[in-house]
Design an enzyme around this catalytic site. Structure first.
Site, PDB file in Angstrom:
ATOM      1  N   GLU A  19       0.982  -1.360  -0.070  1.00 58.82           N
ATOM      2  CA  GLU A  19       0.121   0.162   0.011  1.00 58.82           C
ATOM      3  C   GLU A  19       0.583   1.307   0.078  1.00 58.82           C
ATOM      4  O   GLU A  19       0.297   2.562  -0.191  1.00 58.82           O
ATOM      5  CB  GLU A  19      -0.833   0.120   1.292  1.00 58.82           C
ATOM      6  CG  GLU A  19      -2.144  -1.043   0.985  1.00 58.82           C
ATOM      7  CD  GLU A  19      -1.685  -2.247   1.494  1.00 58.82           C
ATOM      8  OE1 GLU A  19      -2.365  -3.288   0.994  1.00 58.82           O
ATOM      9  OE2 GLU A  19      -0.535  -2.691   2.257  1.00 58.82           O
ATOM     10  N   VAL A  32       9.697  -5.950   4.793  1.00 58.84           N
ATOM     11  CA  VAL A  32       9.286  -7.215   4.165  1.00 58.84           C
ATOM     12  C   VAL A  32      10.219  -8.242   4.518  1.00 58.84           C
ATOM     13  O   VAL A  32      11.383  -8.051   4.017  1.00 58.84           O
ATOM     14  CB  VAL A  32       8.990  -6.931   2.661  1.00 58.84           C
ATOM     15  CG1 VAL A  32       8.352  -8.261   2.094  1.00 58.84           C
ATOM     16  CG2 VAL A  32       8.209  -5.567   2.325  1.00 58.84           C
ATOM     17  N   HIS A  80       5.604 -14.629  -2.576  1.00 60.93           N
ATOM     18  CA  HIS A  80       4.913 -13.626  -2.227  1.00 60.93           C
ATOM     19  C   HIS A  80       5.866 -12.363  -1.950  1.00 60.93           C
ATOM     20  O   HIS A  80       5.805 -11.522  -2.312  1.00 60.93           O
ATOM     21  CB  HIS A  80       3.863 -13.925  -0.912  1.00 60.93           C
ATOM     22  CG  HIS A  80       3.412 -12.795  -0.364  1.00 60.93           C
ATOM     23  ND1 HIS A  80       2.317 -12.269  -1.109  1.00 60.93           N
ATOM     24  CD2 HIS A  80       3.384 -11.859   0.524  1.00 60.93           C
ATOM     25  CE1 HIS A  80       1.851 -11.130  -0.393  1.00 60.93           C
ATOM     26  NE2 HIS A  80       2.478 -10.816   0.908  1.00 60.93           N
TER      27      HIS A  80
END
Length: 156
Positions: free
Chosen positions: A59, A82, A89
């Site tokens: 986002e 992350v 993913h």
């Protein structure tokens, strides 16, 4: 020969920090490092720093785009983390986040500093959020400050 280099002092700068809530235990350290750097090195006053929180790294580009679209800020510092898991993913999230933030910078001609950790382990994230490997949030803030000054000199 002319050489353009930017310092980091930008006392009148307005800075937006867009930060992901996912992995907040890491990201809050990045945020502390970024704010401390903006205030101490950039001499940016607290009232000229806006923090915008969003759910995750995916986002961040949209939030950065909306912030850039307002034309109220001189730079955006993006922060998040992350951590690789067992699926592809990780690659998708990192790639889209990076490309999206770069696109915002080019589309709106505003520095968007990349302070998003992309790491294999939680330990690596911790190291880069203020322990062994420094604080990448602070480094992103320095990059934003320098870019404000470089672009200002190019335009003058």
């Amino acid at each position: 020969m002319n050489v353009i280099e930017g310092g980091v002092a930008a006392p009148n700068a307005k800075i937006a920090i867009v930060i992901s809530r996912f992995n907040s235990f890491i990201n809050e350290s990045l945020l502390s490092g970024a704010i401390d750097t903006l205030k101490r090195f950039g001499q940016v006053s607290e009232e000229n720093i806006t923090v915008v929180r969003c759910p995750g790294a995916v986002e961040l580009p949209l939030v950065a785009q909306r912030v850039a679209k307002t034309a109220k800020y001189d730079a955006i510092v993006s922060l998040g983390s992350v951590i690789r898991g067992g699926t592809p993913h990780f690659e998708y999230v990192c790639s889209e986040c990076n490309k999206g933030l770069a696109q915002v910078s080019l589309e709106y001609s505003i520095p968007v500093a990349f302070g998003v950790l992309t790491v294999d382990t939680i330990d690596q994230a911790i190291e880069r959020a203020g322990t062994k490997a420094g604080n990448k949030g602070a480094e992103a803030a320095l990059s934003a400050l320098e870019m404000i000054n470089v672009l200002s000199q190019i335009e003058s």
